[in-house]
Scaffold this active site. Structure first.
Site, short mmCIF file in Angstrom:
data_model
loop_
_atom_site.label_atom_id
_atom_site.label_comp_id
_atom_site.label_asym_id
_atom_site.label_seq_id
_atom_site.Cartn_x
_atom_site.Cartn_y
_atom_site.Cartn_z
CB SER A 13 -0.93 -0.03 1.22
OG SER A 13 -1.92 0.95 1.08
CG ASN A 14 -0.26 4.64 -1.34
OD1 ASN A 14 -0.98 5.39 -0.67
ND2 ASN A 14 -0.70 4.04 -2.45
CE1 TYR A 15 4.47 5.26 5.22
CE2 TYR A 15 5.59 5.82 3.16
CZ TYR A 15 5.58 5.18 4.39
OH TYR A 15 6.66 4.47 4.79
#
Ligand code: PMT
Length: 410
Positions: free
Chosen positions: A217-219
């Site tokens: 995923s990412n931030y």
């Protein structure tokens, strides 16, 4: 709470899950809000909760069989389909979800579902393995693509330990999803530059499973996308907010929220909504890659030693919508860049057939992921360029919405 659902009719489907006891609380919330509730229960559901309890709460006989046991009369699923303002299936087992997808009309609940004219809400309830099984994932994805509202536990409920993945969402959460949708349907804004427009917003990250406990995923926090949804609603638009897994709450009658997890799910919902939308603003940070072969169990460290993961590209949602876009529709994308910012953003705008692209750079302090502020430049397909200073994301959202509203007049 008031009588916010006065004169609304709700068909509540109950299936064979341990979570069936929570239906009592859900009925209480609907009744307190003024709604009339008709329970339709599956044979397995009756093993978990008695019809007497349910009819005491709804003041109506519970429907379970095709024929009424009292007088042998026919229980008409077609009439229920026309009577209802919403159908809520809570808890929904893997079995019922599978039957809904495949049209296995072997009980009163499924026949009612197949005749339903009103929006359908589904609160899945099962153990984690069943929930993660590709069959369940696929069935839920299909139902989402058919515009079924899947009500799953919020990230906050998961984090608090109140519920686990696969467990049914709390009754208060299911109630709020139905209430928001019914209230939004009934409200018609009288003012606002985007009155009568429908705008899709994607927000937050996507999450791509590697195994039972790990994901890519990412931030992205969803803050920018949620601010856009609120600003659009303030301008009178009907907003279809397609949100990846984020810990944000939002409550506006003009905003309909679709919770998704993966890029494939986000694409399916967007493709379904886009033909009826006037615009889409794609703010989500979609994971560019997913595991080629996600596994259902936990990959053990000792099994593998060195470990390499094969990744395959995810679908490009912006590009897919860009290809479908009619001249009357507007497509606004975002570009999150670290270098060569404007050139990269313009290349994305062209490649994905966007009308505008909102450039934010990770080199600008206070911009991008997680923070409450952003500094953007909006570039148009016709060569215009608007620079904005660092602002709160709610103000940035207002700027973007103003550009969108102006573009409809051009
Ligand atoms: O959520 P926050 O914490 O508030 O952070 C906001 C943000 C930084 C996530 C937001 O402002 C932002 O920049 N979103 C887009 C991030 C991104 O993925 O940019 P990109 O350059 O990789 O993608 C370009 C465009 O294509 C974007 O509109 C993206 O939504 C879209 N895209 C990308 C990949 C993909 N597979 N499908 C897409 O639709």
């Amino acid at each position: 709470m008031g009588q916010v659902l006065a004169n609304k009719h709700i068909v509540l489907g109950i299936t064979g899950s341990i979570a069936a006891y929570k239906s009592c609380q859900l009925i209480r919330l609907f009744v307190k809000a003024g709604a009339e509730v008709q329970v339709v229960i599956t044979p397995a559901g009756r093993e978990f909760i008695t019809p007497i309890t349910l009819s005491a709460l709804t003041h109506k006989p519970v429907i379970s069989e095709f024929f009424s046991q009292r007088d042998g009369s026919w229980n008409s699923h077609v009439d229920l389909g026309l009577w209802a303002d919403a159908m809520v299936i809570a808890p929904a087992t893997a079995s019922t979800i599978g039957k809904m997808v495949h049209g296995v009309a072997d009980n009163m609940l499924i026949t009612t579902y197949l005749s339903m004219k009103a929006p359908v809400f589904l609160a899945p309830a099962m153990d984690l393995d069943m929930y993660r099984h590709p069959s369940t994932r696929q069935n839920l994805q299909t139902l989402r693509a058919w515009n079924t509202n899947i009500v799953e536990p919020e990230c906050g409920e998961l984090a608090s330990g109140l519920v686990g993945k696969g467990r049914m969402a709390e009754p208060e959460h299911i109630f709020a999803a139905v209430r928001d949708s019914l209230v939004a349907e009934g409200s018609s804004p009288t003012a606002g530059p985007l009155k009568d427009k429908t705008v899709i917003v994607t927000a937050g990250p996507t999450r791509e499973s590697i195994d039972a406990v790990r994901y890519i995923s990412n931030y992205s926090s969803g803050k920018m996308g949620f601010a856009l949804a609120e600003s659009l609603a303030k301008a009178g638009a009907h907003v279809e907010l397609v949100a990846g897994p984020v810990a944000l709450q939002l409550n506006h009658p003009l905003i309909r929220r679709h919770d998704v997890v993966t890029a494939d799910e986000m694409l399916a919902v967007c493709l379904n909504l886009f033909p009826k939308a006037d615009a889409a603003i794609l703010c989500a940070a979609v994971a560019d890659y997913k595991a080629a072969h996600a596994v259902a169990h936990k990959i053990k460290r000792e099994e593998t030693g060195a470990f390499s993961l094969q990744l395959v590209p995810n679908p490009d949602i912006a590009k897919a919508l860009g290809q479908l876009k009619s001249p009357a529709q507007r497509l606004i994308g975002f570009a999150l860049e670290t270098d060569n910012e404007e050139a990269n953003a313009l290349a994305k705008l062209e490649r994905k057939h966007m009308d505008y692209i909102v450039l934010n750079s990770l080199r600008d302090a206070g911009s991008g992921f997680g923070v409450d502020t952003n500094k953007v430049t909006i570039l148009s397909a016709t060569g215009q360029k608007y620079h904005f200073p660092l602002k709160n994301k709610t103000e940035v959202a207002d700027d973007i919405v103003e550009v969108l509203a102006t573009s409809f007049g051009e």
